[in-house]
Design a protein around this motif. Sequence first.
Motif, mmCIF file in Angstrom:
data_model
loop_
_atom_site.group_PDB
_atom_site.id
_atom_site.type_symbol
_atom_site.label_atom_id
_atom_site.label_comp_id
_atom_site.label_asym_id
_atom_site.label_seq_id
_atom_site.Cartn_x
_atom_site.Cartn_y
_atom_site.Cartn_z
ATOM 1 N N LEU A 151 -4.382 7.065 2.251
ATOM 2 C CA LEU A 151 -4.101 5.962 1.344
ATOM 3 C C LEU A 151 -4.234 6.434 -0.095
ATOM 4 O O LEU A 151 -5.235 7.056 -0.467
ATOM 5 C CB LEU A 151 -5.065 4.805 1.608
ATOM 6 C CG LEU A 151 -4.938 3.592 0.695
ATOM 7 C CD1 LEU A 151 -3.590 2.898 0.927
ATOM 8 C CD2 LEU A 151 -6.075 2.611 0.950
ATOM 9 N N GLU B 299 -7.169 4.918 -5.028
ATOM 10 C CA GLU B 299 -8.255 5.510 -4.255
ATOM 11 C C GLU B 299 -8.854 6.682 -5.049
ATOM 12 O O GLU B 299 -8.216 7.250 -5.947
ATOM 13 C CB GLU B 299 -7.749 5.983 -2.905
ATOM 14 C CG GLU B 299 -7.246 4.853 -2.024
ATOM 15 C CD GLU B 299 -8.292 3.793 -1.740
ATOM 16 O OE1 GLU B 299 -9.362 4.145 -1.174
ATOM 17 O OE2 GLU B 299 -8.053 2.614 -2.085
ATOM 18 N N TYR C 295 0.885 5.369 0.811
ATOM 19 C CA TYR C 295 0.218 6.464 1.510
ATOM 20 C C TYR C 295 0.979 7.759 1.244
ATOM 21 O O TYR C 295 2.166 7.764 0.921
ATOM 22 C CB TYR C 295 0.195 6.222 3.028
ATOM 23 C CG TYR C 295 -0.638 5.042 3.478
ATOM 24 C CD1 TYR C 295 -0.138 3.740 3.418
ATOM 25 C CD2 TYR C 295 -1.918 5.223 3.991
ATOM 26 C CE1 TYR C 295 -0.893 2.656 3.842
ATOM 27 C CE2 TYR C 295 -2.686 4.147 4.427
ATOM 28 C CZ TYR C 295 -2.159 2.873 4.340
ATOM 29 O OH TYR C 295 -2.914 1.800 4.766
ATOM 30 N N ILE D 156 4.788 7.042 2.054
ATOM 31 C CA ILE D 156 5.041 5.898 2.923
ATOM 32 C C ILE D 156 4.383 4.660 2.328
ATOM 33 O O ILE D 156 3.242 4.730 1.865
ATOM 34 C CB ILE D 156 4.467 6.130 4.338
ATOM 35 C CG1 ILE D 156 4.956 7.469 4.908
ATOM 36 C CG2 ILE D 156 4.848 4.991 5.274
ATOM 37 C CD1 ILE D 156 4.199 7.899 6.156
ATOM 38 N N GLN E 8 0.003 -4.396 9.399
ATOM 39 C CA GLN E 8 0.760 -3.741 8.347
ATOM 40 C C GLN E 8 2.125 -3.319 8.887
ATOM 41 O O GLN E 8 2.232 -2.827 10.007
ATOM 42 C CB GLN E 8 0.013 -2.487 7.866
ATOM 43 C CG GLN E 8 -1.275 -2.780 7.129
ATOM 44 C CD GLN E 8 -1.049 -3.365 5.765
ATOM 45 O OE1 GLN E 8 -0.137 -2.955 5.056
ATOM 46 N NE2 GLN E 8 -1.862 -4.337 5.397
ATOM 47 N N THR F 220 -3.357 0.728 -3.869
ATOM 48 C CA THR F 220 -2.966 -0.637 -3.504
ATOM 49 C C THR F 220 -2.155 -1.213 -4.647
ATOM 50 O O THR F 220 -2.621 -1.217 -5.804
ATOM 51 C CB THR F 220 -4.207 -1.504 -3.252
ATOM 52 O OG1 THR F 220 -4.999 -0.904 -2.229
ATOM 53 C CG2 THR F 220 -3.804 -2.902 -2.824
ATOM 54 N N PHE G 54 0.836 -1.194 0.000
ATOM 55 C CA PHE G 54 0.000 0.000 0.000
ATOM 56 C C PHE G 54 0.874 1.249 0.000
ATOM 57 O O PHE G 54 1.933 1.277 0.625
ATOM 58 C CB PHE G 54 -0.918 0.016 1.230
ATOM 59 C CG PHE G 54 -1.851 -1.171 1.291
ATOM 60 C CD1 PHE G 54 -1.471 -2.325 1.966
ATOM 61 C CD2 PHE G 54 -3.089 -1.130 0.683
ATOM 62 C CE1 PHE G 54 -2.324 -3.423 2.022
ATOM 63 C CE2 PHE G 54 -3.944 -2.220 0.734
ATOM 64 C CZ PHE G 54 -3.552 -3.370 1.403
ATOM 65 N N PRO H 141 1.446 -6.046 4.317
ATOM 66 C CA PRO H 141 0.903 -6.902 5.377
ATOM 67 C C PRO H 141 1.739 -8.163 5.512
ATOM 68 O O PRO H 141 2.340 -8.636 4.553
ATOM 69 C CB PRO H 141 -0.491 -7.250 4.846
ATOM 70 C CG PRO H 141 -0.332 -7.238 3.368
ATOM 71 C CD PRO H 141 0.725 -6.214 3.055
#
Lengths: 113, 116
Positions: free
Chosen positions: B46, B59, B36, B93, B105, B49, B34, B97
Motif C-alpha cells: 500500500l 504510508e 498499491y 494498482i 475492495q 489513501t 487506495f 471499496p
Amino acid sequence: DAKTTQPNSMESNEEEPVHLPCNHSTISGTDYIHWYRQLPSQGPEYVIHGLTSNVNNRMASLAIAEDRKSSTLILHRATLRDAAVYYCILSQAGGTSYGKLTFGQGTILTVHP
Amino acid sequence: GAVVSQHPSWVICKSGTSVKIECRSLDFQATTMFWYRQFPKQSLMLMATSNEGSKATYEQGVEKDKFLINHASLTLSTLTVTSAHPEDSSFYICSAPGGENADTQYFGPGTRLTVL
C-alpha cells in the motif's frame, strides 16, 4: 495489524476440490477474514469474506474455525483459470484502517490439467 | 458487480519525466481509493489513501512529493509519478471499496510502468 500465515504454494488437479489454509492466531474480534486472488499481470480479485460463520458464494466457500484462529478457502472444483496467488487478509470494518489491506506473500496455486 | 478501471494499462517513459495514471470507479462512487505498488515476484504494498476533497494520506516511506495523488471526483483518482527513475518501474494498482459490498475492495487491472 494481525498477521496471517499461508503455505507458499499448493498444487491441485483440474476438477478436484482445493482447500487453501490460513492461520491468523492473533485475530481480533472485529477483524473480518478476506480472501483475494491475483492472476498473473492483473489486479487482485475479491473472492470471499466472513466474520464468524462459514460463507458460500458462486466462487468459493470459506470455512472459519470456531475460535477464528484459522480459516480455509475451498474451491469446490478447480479449473485452470483458478491458478493464481491467493491472499488471506484480515481487515477491520470501520476505523482509521478501514479499507487498507496488508498483503502477505499468499499461496501460489498451481492447477494441473 | 463493481468495476474499477485504470489508464493506461502500460506506459514506458524516459528517466526524469512524469507519468499520470488514472483510476476510475465505473459504476459506483468512491470517496476513498487506495494505491498499491507491486514489484516483480513480490506482494502488493500500500502506498497511499486517496480521499475525495482532501489531501491524500501516505504510508510510511512513500514520498508524497514524488507520488502526487489527486482525487478529483467521486469516480476518479490520479497518481502522478514525478521525475520518474528506473527504480520507480513497477506495477501500480488502485482499489476502491464499495459497490454491492462496502466491506470489500475492488481492484483495477493495474498499470505497468517502465522507466528507461
